[in-house]
Scaffold this motif. Structure first.
Motif, mmCIF file in Angstrom:
data_model
loop_
_atom_site.group_PDB
_atom_site.id
_atom_site.type_symbol
_atom_site.label_atom_id
_atom_site.label_comp_id
_atom_site.label_asym_id
_atom_site.label_seq_id
_atom_site.Cartn_x
_atom_site.Cartn_y
_atom_site.Cartn_z
ATOM 1 N N GLY A 259 0.808 -1.213 0.000
ATOM 2 C CA GLY A 259 0.000 0.000 0.000
ATOM 3 C C GLY A 259 0.840 1.260 0.000
ATOM 4 N N THR B 26 2.473 -2.105 -4.255
ATOM 5 C CA THR B 26 1.651 -3.308 -4.127
ATOM 6 C C THR B 26 2.514 -4.567 -4.033
ATOM 7 O OG1 THR B 26 1.430 -3.583 -6.536
ATOM 8 C CG2 THR B 26 -0.252 -2.269 -5.412
ATOM 9 N N GLY C 289 -1.720 -1.017 6.031
ATOM 10 C CA GLY C 289 -2.505 -0.002 5.360
ATOM 11 C C GLY C 289 -3.979 -0.296 5.548
ATOM 12 N N GLY D 56 -7.364 0.125 3.291
ATOM 13 C CA GLY D 56 -7.634 0.414 1.888
ATOM 14 C C GLY D 56 -9.043 0.866 1.588
ATOM 15 N N SER E 128 -6.136 1.104 -4.601
ATOM 16 C CA SER E 128 -5.229 0.070 -5.098
ATOM 17 C C SER E 128 -5.976 -1.244 -5.291
ATOM 18 C CB SER E 128 -4.072 -0.130 -4.112
ATOM 19 O OG SER E 128 -3.335 1.051 -3.963
ATOM 20 N N TYR E 129 -6.914 -1.539 -4.381
ATOM 21 C CA TYR E 129 -7.676 -2.777 -4.491
ATOM 22 C C TYR E 129 -8.544 -2.751 -5.747
ATOM 23 C CZ TYR E 129 -10.411 -6.869 -3.171
ATOM 24 O OH TYR E 129 -10.991 -8.112 -3.153
ATOM 25 N N LYS F 190 -10.519 7.270 2.891
ATOM 26 C CA LYS F 190 -10.152 6.256 3.882
ATOM 27 C C LYS F 190 -11.020 6.316 5.145
ATOM 28 C CE LYS F 190 -6.767 4.631 1.433
ATOM 29 N NZ LYS F 190 -5.405 4.459 1.906
#
Length: 326
Positions: free
Chosen positions: A122, A155, A212, A214, A222-223, A289
């Motif tokens: 992350g 990642t 992190g 996510g 990122s996911y 977040k």
């Protein structure tokens, strides 16, 4: 009982010692030499001064408001500790770097020789790693908490684990497995491989977990970037009730793991596996977040949280620069 003259004499001596030590900055040994006292006598006089309430220390700090927010976060969430940094208005990257520096310092303050540090991938974890400035080498081992995703440095958890170990002067044990297996059966086979099992067994016993938190909102997740641009995974994601990601598991508002098929293909520890860690430090920044942080707190997964001021305000639901946060 001492008479008034003796009592005044003692109090006056205590006052003199306190002024020399705390105002003038003299060391206790130097005070002893100047007043023709023994060092132990000077120490006793300082202790007496404390006991009599003669010593009051006030610290004025421009960061007092941040300290108050930290206290509110701890009271709100049951965290052991919270660390809040200023938000750099108009610069999410600079804000994230400030959060990373604060988390890096907290990590160094907590670290002990012999510790195992387990980490996720992350951007926030990467910011922590790149801001580590250890004054001495630490005899530590760094291990991944999840399988990796090739293509981006943040990642690739093996890259971050190696980098963190290098910056601390420690060693690393890498996990040679993808984040997602092709099926739950393949995932079980991977998890049972000796090399994978060794890393995860060590991660479960880690002293410190650096994680992190996510977002699954686009853009900036990122996911979300890991999923196909269209297809059943994204359609099921919308119906799963998931609001955030923790150890690559999608979680609901109450912190429970969402009913989302890719969760069953994850090569990763489960959030509950971190319960034995001395410290589980969550690091995050940004309005996207807020819901994921709340979910992780509801699940009781974190023991420490490092965030920026605006994000903290939004998590608490108090007045800050961020408005209309769900």
């Amino acid at each position: 009982m001492a008479d008034g003259k003796e009592e005044f004499s003692t109090i006056r001596q205590i006052h003199t010692v306190l002024v020399l030590h705390f105002i003038d900055g003299m060391k206790q040994n130097d005070i002893a030499a100047a007043l023709n006292l023994s060092p132990s006598k000077v120490n006793r006089l300082i202790a007496q001064g404390r006991k009599l309430g003669m010593l009051k220390i006030a610290i004025e700090s421009p960061f007092q408001l941040l300290v108050e927010i930290e206290q509110k976060l701890v009271a709100f969430s049951g965290l052991q500790s919270a660390l809040v940094t200023p938000t750099v208005i108009g610069s999410p990257d600079s804000t994230l770097q400030q959060v990373g520096r604060a988390a890096a310092n907290q990590l160094l303050e907590t670290l002990r020789d012999g510790d195992v540090i387990a980490i996720t991938g992350g951007k926030a974890v990467s910011a922590v790693v790149e801001n580590i400035e250890a004054e001495r080498p630490f005899n530590v081992t760094v291990v991944p908490l999840t399988g990796g995703v090739q293509g981006k440095f943040y990642t690739d958890v093996n890259h971050l684990a190696t980098r963190l170990a290098e910056r601390l002067g420690g060693s690393t044990l890498l996990l040679h497995a993808p984040l997602f297996a092709e099926s739950s059966t393949q995932r079980d086979l991977l998890m049972d491989m000796a090399s994978v099992r060794e890393v995860f067994d060590l991660a479960r016993k880690a002293a410190i977990a650096l994680v992190g938190i996510g977002s699954i909102q686009t853009p900036g997740s990122s996911y979300f970037d890991l999923l196909p641009t269209s297809g059943p995974d994204r359609e099921i994601l919308a119906r799963s009730g998931a609001v955030g990601e923790f150890l690559a598991h999608l979680i609901r508002e109450d912190g429970t793991i969402a009913d989302y098929p890719p969760n069953s293909r994850l090569v990763a520890l489960e959030p509950a596996d971190l319960s034995r860690c001395r410290m589980v430090m969550g690091v995050a920044s940004g309005v996207e977040k807020v819901q994921p942080i709340r979910a992780a707190l509801s699940g009781g997964y974190l023991k420490s949280l490092v965030v920026d001021e605006d994000t903290a305000h939004a998590v608490l639901g108090t007045t800050g620069s961020i408005r209309n946060v769900a």
